[in-house]
Design a protein around this motif. Structure first.
Motif, PDB file in Angstrom:
ATOM      1  N   GLY A  44       0.860  -1.011   0.012  1.00  0.00           N
ATOM      2  CA  GLY A  44      -0.268   0.071   0.571  1.00  0.00           C
ATOM      3  C   GLY A  44       0.712   1.107  -0.310  1.00  0.00           C
ATOM      4  O   GLY A  44       0.445   2.087  -0.582  1.00  0.00           O
ATOM      5  N   VAL A  45       1.687   1.768   0.985  1.00  0.00           N
ATOM      6  CA  VAL A  45       2.801   2.373   1.135  1.00  0.00           C
ATOM      7  C   VAL A  45       2.830   3.149  -0.280  1.00  0.00           C
ATOM      8  O   VAL A  45       3.310   4.330  -0.790  1.00  0.00           O
ATOM      9  N   THR A  46       4.209   1.966  -1.085  1.00  0.00           N
ATOM     10  CA  THR A  46       4.795   2.313  -2.567  1.00  0.00           C
ATOM     11  C   THR A  46       3.549   2.684  -3.211  1.00  0.00           C
ATOM     12  O   THR A  46       4.091   3.218  -4.295  1.00  0.00           O
ATOM     13  N   MET A  47       2.301   1.752  -3.243  1.00  0.00           N
ATOM     14  CA  MET A  47       1.644   2.338  -4.601  1.00  0.00           C
ATOM     15  C   MET A  47       1.614   3.630  -3.698  1.00  0.00           C
ATOM     16  O   MET A  47       0.931   4.311  -5.354  1.00  0.00           O
ATOM     17  N   LEU A  48       0.729   3.969  -2.457  1.00  0.00           N
ATOM     18  CA  LEU A  48       0.158   6.042  -2.886  1.00  0.00           C
ATOM     19  C   LEU A  48       1.757   6.955  -3.036  1.00  0.00           C
ATOM     20  O   LEU A  48       1.700   7.823  -3.136  1.00  0.00           O
ATOM     21  N   GLN A  49       2.993   6.201  -2.801  1.00  0.00           N
ATOM     22  CA  GLN A  49       3.899   7.177  -3.023  1.00  0.00           C
ATOM     23  C   GLN A  49       3.905   7.249  -4.297  1.00  0.00           C
ATOM     24  O   GLN A  49       4.141   8.834  -5.184  1.00  0.00           O
ATOM     25  N   ALA A  50       3.353   6.813  -4.940  1.00  0.00           N
ATOM     26  CA  ALA A  50       3.830   6.247  -6.958  1.00  0.00           C
ATOM     27  C   ALA A  50       2.477   7.197  -7.570  1.00  0.00           C
ATOM     28  O   ALA A  50       2.089   8.221  -8.648  1.00  0.00           O
ATOM     29  N   THR A  51       1.508   6.609  -7.079  1.00  0.00           N
ATOM     30  CA  THR A  51       0.467   7.438  -7.714  1.00  0.00           C
ATOM     31  C   THR A  51      -1.272   6.949  -7.033  1.00  0.00           C
ATOM     32  O   THR A  51      -1.013   6.847  -5.576  1.00  0.00           O
ATOM     33  N   ASP A  52      -2.611   7.661  -6.994  1.00  0.00           N
ATOM     34  CA  ASP A  52      -3.554   7.069  -6.953  1.00  0.00           C
ATOM     35  C   ASP A  52      -3.855   5.997  -6.516  1.00  0.00           C
ATOM     36  O   ASP A  52      -3.286   5.089  -7.120  1.00  0.00           O
ATOM     37  N   VAL A  53      -4.935   5.435  -4.950  1.00  0.00           N
ATOM     38  CA  VAL A  53      -4.414   4.359  -4.877  1.00  0.00           C
ATOM     39  C   VAL A  53      -6.398   3.917  -4.489  1.00  0.00           C
ATOM     40  O   VAL A  53      -6.900   4.756  -3.883  1.00  0.00           O
ATOM     41  N   LEU A  54      -7.175   2.961  -5.319  1.00  0.00           N
ATOM     42  CA  LEU A  54      -8.948   2.553  -5.075  1.00  0.00           C
ATOM     43  C   LEU A  54      -8.454   1.020  -4.092  1.00  0.00           C
ATOM     44  O   LEU A  54      -8.291   0.477  -5.091  1.00  0.00           O
TER      45      LEU A  54
END
Length: 251
Positions: A74-84
């Motif tokens: 989750g953290v790596t994703m949210l550092q890179a882009t928007d997350v649903l």
């Protein structure tokens, strides 16, 4: 062109993949799933592990795996882009929720929480300052809960935070209501297993000094973790995400 990545691609993910293929100006960036098999015509990469560079190729990543996978990536994703994200039970861990909120603030990316199997999550969020009690009663078949019970049994009655720990794949409705409303410790969860049903049923009670509301949702599941309505609502949530830019949005 909007590019959408996937973390997990089971029943909900595949419904969203089909939906994306019908949308103009939207494409699939990647699928991260250890068991997903490409369909005919799929040109996007399928990987078992991700990283910030891969995630940055997407304008939005849809997580529909499970709580432990979300907590890992989750953290790596949210550092890179928007997350649903659909595995809302992961946010019952206060340290993970705080970390994701801080990451969202520092990265400037958006965190979207879908309404999933229920209606009225926006209304619960709007009334969060007035609710004095919220209770959610969920009834599912033994197969939906990964059990073999032969009679109707109350498996759990207590705070939603513990319910998320005990049933992380089955109480995302509870987690979403708790997050939108009065929190994981003040929200009451009741989990019932019933071999006589083929539906996933949720009965939500909301009370304040001046208001009482009840929401009843029953969706055919036939042993699946998610009911028949959830993939349909997921597509609607994606459509709304593609049209909004607010910081945190219950969709």
């Amino acid at each position: 062109m909007k590019r959408i990545g996937f973390l997990g691609c089971g029943k909900i993910g595949q419904a969203l993949l089909k939906h994306i293929k019908e949308l103009d100006g939207v494409d699939v960036a990647f699928v991260q799933d250890p068991v997903y098999t490409k369909a005919a015509g799929d040109t996007f990469p399928v990987v078992t592990k991700g990283d910030k560079d891969l995630y940055a190729t997407a304008d939005l990543i849809i997580e529909c795996a499970n709580a432990s996978v979300l907590k890992e990536w989750g953290v790596t994703m949210l550092q890179a882009t928007d997350v649903l994200t659909f595995s809302v039970t992961a946010f019952s861990d206060p340290s993970f929720w705080d970390t994701m909120v801080q990451c969202k603030q520092t990265s400037g990316h958006h965190l979207y929480i879908p309404h999933g199997a229920i209606l009225g999550l926006d209304g619960i969020f709007d009334g969060r300052a007035m609710w004095t009690a919220i209770k959610i009663v969920t009834t599912k078949s033994p197969k939906s809960l990964g059990r073999t019970d032969t009679e109707r049994t109350v498996l759990y009655d207590g705070p939603t935070r513990k319910a998320c720990e005990l049933f992380p794949r089955n109480v995302n409705v509870h987690a979403s209501v708790a997050l939108a409303g009065i929190g994981f410790d003040r929200t009451e969860s009741v989990i019932i297993v019933d071999p006589a049903v083929e539906t996933n049923a949720h009965h939500i009670y909301l009370d304040s000094d001046s208001t009482h509301m009840e929401l009843i949702i029953s969706s055919v599941a036939k042993g699946a973790v998610s009911g028949a309505y959830t993939p349909q609502s997921a597509c609607g949530s994606l459509d709304r995400v593609l049209q909004h830019t607010r910081d945190v949005l219950f969709v």
